[in-house]
Design an enzyme around this catalytic site. Structure first.
Site, PDB file in Angstrom:
ATOM      1  N   SER A 121     -62.989-122.894 -17.454  1.00 50.89           N
ATOM      2  CA  SER A 121     -63.554-123.381 -16.200  1.00 50.89           C
ATOM      3  C   SER A 121     -65.087-123.433 -16.302  1.00 50.89           C
ATOM      4  CB  SER A 121     -63.065-122.498 -15.039  1.00 50.89           C
ATOM      5  OG  SER A 121     -63.290-123.102 -13.803  1.00 50.89           O
ATOM      6  N   ASP A 261     -53.660-129.079 -12.991  1.00 53.39           N
ATOM      7  CA  ASP A 261     -55.002-128.494 -12.966  1.00 53.39           C
ATOM      8  C   ASP A 261     -55.879-129.173 -11.922  1.00 53.39           C
ATOM      9  OD1 ASP A 261     -57.381-127.175 -13.792  1.00 53.39           O
ATOM     10  OD2 ASP A 261     -56.776-127.301 -15.896  1.00 53.39           O
ATOM     11  N   HIS A 288     -54.590-124.422 -13.555  1.00 49.39           N
ATOM     12  CA  HIS A 288     -55.929-124.110 -14.078  1.00 49.39           C
ATOM     13  C   HIS A 288     -55.957-122.893 -15.002  1.00 49.39           C
ATOM     14  CE1 HIS A 288     -60.217-124.689 -14.108  1.00 49.39           C
ATOM     15  NE2 HIS A 288     -60.503-123.583 -13.450  1.00 49.39           N
TER      16      HIS A 288
END
Length: 308
Positions: A121, A261, A288
């Site tokens: 991320s 995601d 995610h």
């Protein structure tokens, strides 16, 4: 199978403009030695989520012998907190976090033997920016759920919001518009977004729960750089276009994201187009946090990539 040895320590970090002594907390799982595979340094998301949820990667140490280095970025977890820097965009910069990472690499004397980096991320954004600077010793790079462009990420979040039940989307939009990010109504609706597009497991793994607690406990970096919600970037990262420097990345790179995601395929694609030596896999059973949701497949992909 016996658990790998684990050591925890701290090192001083001279954070420019902090106005006080700072420290980096880190953990090594496995053994750093000339006979071991190159270690994997992990960059957590947020900013400000802490290392906790990346503990799943200990699987790579246990099954493949890859030493793992976890650490808390400045401003969160067991590293120095800086609540007094809330809103200071001149302090919370890529340069700050890259300096912290570089000091950790030097402290552990990894320049000659080499190391890998996995960023997830926001950590993937940081990892791409770091790799684009050509750091000595970096061998391979893994970017998991990492946006190549924050304007594209913002567009993806709008598309994901449109997939939610109408009432949930309405609550999120209305609360966000009036700056209400603390009410039970907002938190309940935000939890639906997170359940669909951040982690689809029920119950949530305990380390992921700790990650959410970390950001609630100290949202200084998150609020300054991201904003007050996962799905609308209004902080200093809002215009970031990391793919524009990605052609400078010389390390072989593995891109990972999930079918569900919040970092949708078109948000990853510019990295795939611009990084020189790159492979991209979308995990069909994940959102995610693929290292938890599709754990065995994730570890196989990363382990094979780092050891081939």
């Amino acid at each position: 199978m016996s658990s790998p040895p684990t050591t925890e320590s701290e090192l001083p970090f001279d954070a420019p403009g902090a106005g006080k002594p700072c420290k980096t907390w880190y953990k090594i799982v496995g053994t750093l030695s000339p006979s071991s595979p190159a270690p994997l340094i992990t960059l957590h998301g947020g900013p400000g989520s802490g290392h906790d949820y990346l503990e799943a990667l200990i699987d790579l140490t246990e099954s493949r012998g890859i030493p793992l280095i976890l650490y808390d970025q400045i401003g969160c977890g067991r590293s120095t907190r800086l609540r007094e820097k809330a809103g200071d965009e001149s302090f919370w910069t890529f340069d700050l976090f890259i300096k912290q990472l570089d000091e950790l690499v030097d402290h552990l004397q990894l320049r000659e033997s080499g190391f890998h980096v996995l960023g997830q991320s926001w950590g993937g954004m940081l990892g791409s920016a770091y790799a684009a600077r050509g750091p000595r010793g970096l061998r391979r790079l893994v970017l998991s759920g990492a946006p190549a462009s924050m304007p594209l990420y913002k567009r993806a979040c709008k598309l994901r919001l449109a997939e939610l039940p109408e009432e949930v989307g309405r609550v999120l939009r209305e609360c966000d518009a009036k700056g209400d990010h603390e009410s039970a109504e907002f938190r309940g609706a935000a939890a639906v977004f997170m359940k669909r597009f951040v982690c689809r497991l029920d119950p949530l793994p305990e380390p992921i729960m700790r990650t959410f607690t970390n950001i609630r406990d100290d949202s200084t970096a998150y609020a300054t750089m991201q904003g007050h919600s996962e799905f609308d970037t209004v902080g200093s990262l809002k215009d970031w276009e990391g793919w524009k420097d990605a052609h400078k990345i010389q390390a072989e790179t593995l891109l990972l994201n999930g079918r569900y995601d919040e970092v949708m395929d078109f948000v990853v694609e510019p990295f795939f187009r611009t990084i020189n030596k790159v492979k991209w896999v979308t995990l069909e059973n994940s959102s995610h946090t693929a290292m938890w949701e599709d754990r065995e497949r994730f570890m196989q992909l990363v382990g094979d990539f780092l050891l081939y």
